[in-house]
Design an enzyme around this catalytic site. Structure first.
Site, PDB file in Angstrom:
ATOM      1  N   GLU A  49       2.258  27.469   4.146  1.00  0.00           N
ATOM      2  CA  GLU A  49       1.692  28.106   5.351  1.00  0.00           C
ATOM      3  C   GLU A  49       2.196  29.604   4.894  1.00  0.00           C
ATOM      4  O   GLU A  49       1.241  30.685   4.817  1.00  0.00           O
ATOM      5  CB  GLU A  49       2.250  27.792   6.719  1.00  0.00           C
ATOM      6  CG  GLU A  49       1.511  26.691   7.302  1.00  0.00           C
ATOM      7  CD  GLU A  49       2.007  26.040   8.471  1.00  0.00           C
ATOM      8  OE1 GLU A  49       3.201  26.004   8.759  1.00  0.00           O
ATOM      9  OE2 GLU A  49       1.122  26.054   9.352  1.00  0.00           O
TER      10      GLU A  49
ATOM     11  N   GLU B  91       3.122  18.142   7.640  1.00  0.00           N
ATOM     12  CA  GLU B  91       3.742  18.037   9.179  1.00  0.00           C
ATOM     13  C   GLU B  91       3.321  16.873   9.752  1.00  0.00           C
ATOM     14  O   GLU B  91       4.054  16.324  10.514  1.00  0.00           O
ATOM     15  CB  GLU B  91       3.440  19.329   9.812  1.00  0.00           C
ATOM     16  CG  GLU B  91       3.946  20.561   9.583  1.00  0.00           C
ATOM     17  CD  GLU B  91       3.338  21.284   8.147  1.00  0.00           C
ATOM     18  OE1 GLU B  91       2.587  20.557   7.233  1.00  0.00           O
ATOM     19  OE2 GLU B  91       3.791  22.304   7.881  1.00  0.00           O
TER      20      GLU B  91
END
Ligand code: NAI
Length: 691
Positions: free
Chosen positions: A105, A125
Site C-alpha cells: 500500500e 489482509e
C-alpha cells in the site's frame, strides 16, 4: 531520521532506507521516520525526488501484526501515504524481496514502483480477517481494473515481479543494481504521477460479477471477503477520498473482529511452532536420500510430497500389484498437474526421475531416512523394523506413519530405538500441510530435530508431540466423535449434528467424515482395543451395529447416510430407527438439540481434551493444538482452534458445561483445566474494550 529510517543522498535524489529487521515490518517507528524523511525531501531544495527502499532482505513484508490488536498509534499509514502524495516532488518505491500488505500500500502511494526481478507483491489482509486499510482497495483497481483487483485482494495472492509488470502493478523491473536503477528512474520521471488521480479502468459488468462470485466461493463467504469486494467496487463509483475513508472504517472494525484475532493467533502460532526450545542447538542432520515403505494411500502420497520437494525417494513394497498401483497414483498426479498447467513437462520428468520403485529390500540401504506406511498393525511394523534396520546405515532414521500405535512399542523392535520416531502425515499426504512429529521415549533429540527439519523441507507444518494414543489430533478427534455419538443416543440425528458442525465451519461433519473414511477402520480398532475399554465411560453401540449390518460408509453405499448414484448423502430412516431403538433400549428419553447446543458441546469437549493433552505433557503448547485441528481436521481457521475458542468463552459457563459432560459421559470422564487457555484471549479482551 530515526533508528529505522535513514536518508542518503545520491546526487539530487534521496534514498530513504527502511531498516526494521528481520522483515522490515511497518511499525510505528517506521511510519514516524518515513514522515520525517518526506518532509526533509520537500524542504531540501537540492533534492528533486526520492526513492523508498528496504535495507536488508526486502522492502516491507507487511505491517507489524502485533499492533493490529491494539489501538493504533499515530501517525498511521494513510497519513504517511498522504504526505508522499502531497509532497511536490516525485517519490518512488524500489521493491526487492517482498512488498506485502501495508508495504505494498505504501508503494501504491508512491509516484512509481520499480521492482527487483523475482520480488513478490500483494495484499494478504483478507487472509488475516481484514481488508487493506491504507488505500489498497482504491489504488490497486486503478492499476489493474476491478475484476483483477477483486481476485488479487480476496485471495491475498502474491504476484511475482514480471507478472506484476504485465498487470501494471509496477512500472518497471529493474536491471542491475536496484538503488541505482531507481535513482535513474526518478531523474527521468517528469512529474508527480499519483494513482489517486487516475480513473479506474472501465470493466465489463459480467466480468466483475464473475470475479465476485469466484472470490466469495473461494473465500467461503467470510465477511472480510464481501467487505473487500464492496470496497473495490467503490473505486469505480465513489470519489476517492470518500472511498478511502470508508475503506479505513471497515479496516478498523475488522481488525478487531474475532476472526482477525483468530487468524492472527494462528499466524503467530505457526511462527512459534517452528521455534522449539527442545530443539535449540540440536543441529538436524541433512537428509538427501529417503525411502518410503508401503505404496498404499499414505506411502504413495508421502513419496509424492518428497518428490515435489526435490528429493529422491526409493518406494518399497512387498506386493507387486500394490507397488504398481502406487506408482500409477504418483504418475497420475503428475499428469494431472501438467495437464492443468501447474507444472511443466520438464519438471514432472525431473521429479519422476528421482523416484525409484522396488521390491528389493536391499535398496533401503540407500536412505538416510525411512518412512514406513505399511498396515496399521504392531507386529507388521515391528517385523518390518527388524528386517530393515540391519540394512540401514549407522545413522539412518526410521520414522513410522502410524496413526494410533505406540511408537515406543514399535521402537522396542529396534537395536537403536533412539533413531525411531513418528512422522504422522495426514491424507492426502501430498496435499495436507500438517505432520505430527512424534517423539517417543527412546527417540534421540537429533532424530527429532532431523525429522522436524525434513518436514519443513517438504514445505509442511511440523508439530511436535510426545508419544501418546492418537497423538494430538486423533486424540481430540476421538473425543469429539464420541460426544457426537452420545448426542445421537440422547436425541440428535447424524444430519443435525453434521449440519450444525458444518455451519460452524468444519469442512465436514463427523458422521460424513466417518462414512467417507469407512466405519470399519474405527470398528476394527475398537475390537483390537476392547480390553482397554474404560468401563466407566458410556459406550455407544450405534457404529458397531451399523458395521454389523454391512453399512461401512460410502464405499458400501451406506453408513450413517444412504448415498445415491451421484454420491450425494441422504438421511436414511433405517438409521433413524436404529438410533431411536438404541435410545429406548438404554432408557434414554430423547430430547431436541439446537445447533448451538451441539456446537458448544463439541467445542467444550475438544477444549477439555486439549487441556488434558497439556496436563499429560503430550504437548506443551496450546497454540500447537489449534494448528493441528485447523490444518489437519478441517476446523475453521476463523475460529482459531479449540483452545482459542474456549479462551473466548466465559469460564463459568464453560465449566458448567464441562460438568454436564462429565455427568453424561460417565465416571471415567476426566475434567481438564480449561482456565489454562484463557491467556490466549488477553489481547482481544483488553483491546476490543479500548479501541
Ligand atoms: P494401505 O493399506 O493403503 O497401504 C499399506 C501398504 O503397505 C499396502 O500397499 C501393503 O501392500 C503395504 N505393506 C504392508 N505390509 C508391508 C510390508 N511388510 N512391507 C512392505 N509393504 C507392506 O494403508 P494406508 O492407509 O496407506 O496406511 C498406512 C499407514 O499409514 C498405517 O499405519 C495408517 O495407520 C497410517 N495412516 C493412514 C492414514 C489414512 O488416512 N489412510 C492417515 C495417517 C496415517
Amino acid at each position: 531520521m530515526n533508528q529505522r529510517i535513514t536518508l542518503e543522498r545520491n546526487g539530487p535524489v534521496a534514498l530513504i532506507y527502511i531498516d526494521n529487521p528481520p522483515v522490515n515490518a511497518g511499525s510505528l517507528e517506521v511510519r514516524e521516520g518515513l514522515l520525517r524523511a518526506v518532509k526533509q525531501v520537500e524542504s531540501d531544495s537540492q533534492l528533486i525526488g526520492a526513492v523508498l527502499i528496504g535495507a536488508g532482505k526486502m522492502f516491507i513484508a507487511g505491517s507489524d501484526l502485533n499492533e493490529f490488536g491494539k489501538p493504533l498509534e499515530e501517525p498511521q499509514l494513510p497519513e504517511v501515504i498522504r504526505a508522499i502524495e502531497q509532497c511536490s516532488k516525485p517519490i518512488i518505491a524500489a521493491v526487492h524481496g517482498a512488498a506485502l500488505g501495508g508495504g505494498f500500500e505504501l508503494a501504491l502511494g508512491c509516484d512509481a514502483r520499480v521492482a527487483a526481478p523475482g520480488c513478490l507483491l500483494g495484499l494478504p489482509e483478507v487472509t488475516l480477517g481484514m481488508i487493506p486499510g491504507a488505500g489498497g482497495t482504491q489504488r490497486l483497481p486503478r492499476l489493474v481494473g476491478i475484476p483483477k483487483a477483486i481476485e488479487l485482494i480476496c485471495s491475498g495472492a502474491r504476484v511475482e515481479a514480471s507478472e506484476a509488470l504485465a498487470l501494471g502493478m509496477v512500472d518497471a523491473v529493474a536491471e542491475g543494481d536496484l538503488a541505482s536503477f531507481a535513482v535513474d528512474y526518478v531523474r527521468r520521471l517528469p512529474d508527480k504521477r499519483r494513482i489517486r488521480d487516475m480513473n479506474t479502468p472501465a470493466s465489463d459488468s459480467a466480468q466483475i460479477e464473475q470475479a465476485r462470485a469466484k472470490a466469495l466461493k473461494a473465500g467461503r463467504n467470510r465477511p472480510q471477503v464481501s467487505a473487500a469486494i464492496d470496497a473495490v467496487l467503490d473505486a469505480a463509483t465513489q470519489p476517492i477520498d470518500l472511498a478511502l475513508a470508508a475503506e479505513r472504517e471497515v479496516f478498523q472494525r475488522l481488525r478487531l473482529s474475532t476472526e482477525a484475532f483468530a487468524l492472527r493467533h494462528l499466524f503467530f502460532a505457526e511462527r512459534q511452532s517452528a521455534k522449539r526450545i527442545e530443539l535449540d542447538g540440536i543441529e538436524p542432520r541433512s537428509i538427501e536420500r529417503t525411502a518410503v515403505i508401503g505404496a498404499g494411500t499414505m506411502g504413495s502420497g508421502i513419496a509424492l510430497a518428497i518428490l515435489q520437494a526435490g528429493l529422491p525417494v526409493v518406494l518399497l513394497e512387498r506386493d507387486e500389484a500394490a507397488l504398481n498401483k502406487g506408482m500409477e497414483r504418483i504418475r497420475a498426479d503428475y499428469d494431472r498437474r501438467v495437464a492443468t498447467g501447474r507444472i511443466d513437462e520438464a519438471r514432472a520428468e525431473a521429479d519422476l526421475a528421482r523416484l525409484h520403485a522396488s521390491m528389493d529390500w536391499e535398496q533401503v540401504s540407500r536412505a538416510q531416512l525411512v518412512i514406513e506406511a505399511v498396515f496399521e498393525d504392531l507386529t507388521v511394523k515391528q517385523e518390518l523394523l527388524r528386517q530393515v534396520e540391519p540394512l540401514l546405515d549407522e545413522e539412518a532414521i526410521f520414522a513410522t506413519n502410524t496413526s494410533y500405535l505406540d511408537v515406543d512399542q514399535i521402537a522396542e523392535a529396534a537395536k537403536h530405538p533412539q533413531r525411531v520416531m513418528g512422522l504422522h502425515f495426514f491424507s492426502p499426504a501430498n496435499v495436507m500441510r500438517l505432520v505430527e512429529v512424534v517423539r517417543g521415549m527412546y527417540t534421540a533429540p537429533e532424530t527429532i530435530s532431523t525429522g522436524f527439519a525434513l518436514v519443513r523441507r517438504l514445505g509442511k507444518l511440523p508439530i511436535l508431540t510426545n508419544n501418546a494414543f492418537g497423538f494430538i489430533g486423533n486424540r481430540i478427534y476421538a473425543a469429539y466423535r464420541q460426544q457426537c455419538e452420545l448426542m445421537l443416543e440422547e436425541g440428535a440425528l447424524p444430519a443435525q449434528i453434521d449440519e450444525a458442525m458444518e455451519t460452524f465451519g468444519m469442512a465436514m461433519g463427523p458422521f460424513a467424515v466417518a462414512d467417507l473414511s469407512g466405519l470399519d477402520i474405527a470398528w476394527r480398532m475398537r475390537q483390537a482395543r476392547s480390553h482397554l475399554r474404560d468401563v466407566n465411560m458410556r459406550y455407544v453401540d450405534i457404529p458397531d451395529l451399523l458395521c454389523e449390518q454391512g453399512r461401512l460408509g460410502r464405499k458400501t453405499g451406506a453408513g450413517y447416510y444412504r448415498y445415491d448414484e451421484q454420491g450425494r448423502r441422504n438421511e436414511d430412516p433405517r438409521v433413524t430407527e436404529l438410533i431411536e431403538r438404541e435410545s429406548a433400549r438404554k432408557g434414554i428419553a430423547r430430547r431436541t438439540f439446537s445447533p448451538g447446543d451441539i456446537v458448544e458441546r463439541v467445542l467444550t469437549t475438544m477444549a477439555n481434551e486439549a487441556a488434558l493433552l497439556m496436563t499429560e505433557g503430550v504437548t506443551t503448547r496450546a497454540s500447537d493444538i489449534d494448528l493441528v485441528l485447523v490444518n489437519g481436521f478441517g476446523f475453521p481457521k476463523w475460529e482459531g482452534g479449540p483452545a482459542f475458542w474456549s479462551a473466548r468463552q466465559p469460564l463459568a459457563s464453560l465449566k458448567a458445561l464441562q460438568q454436564q459432560l462429565a455427568a453424561v459421559t460417565g465416571a471415567g470422564f476426566i475434567k481438564g483445566d480449561l482456565a489454562m487457555f484463557h491467556h490466549l484471549n488477553a489481547f482481544s479482551q483488553s483491546d476490543a474494550a479500548t479501541a
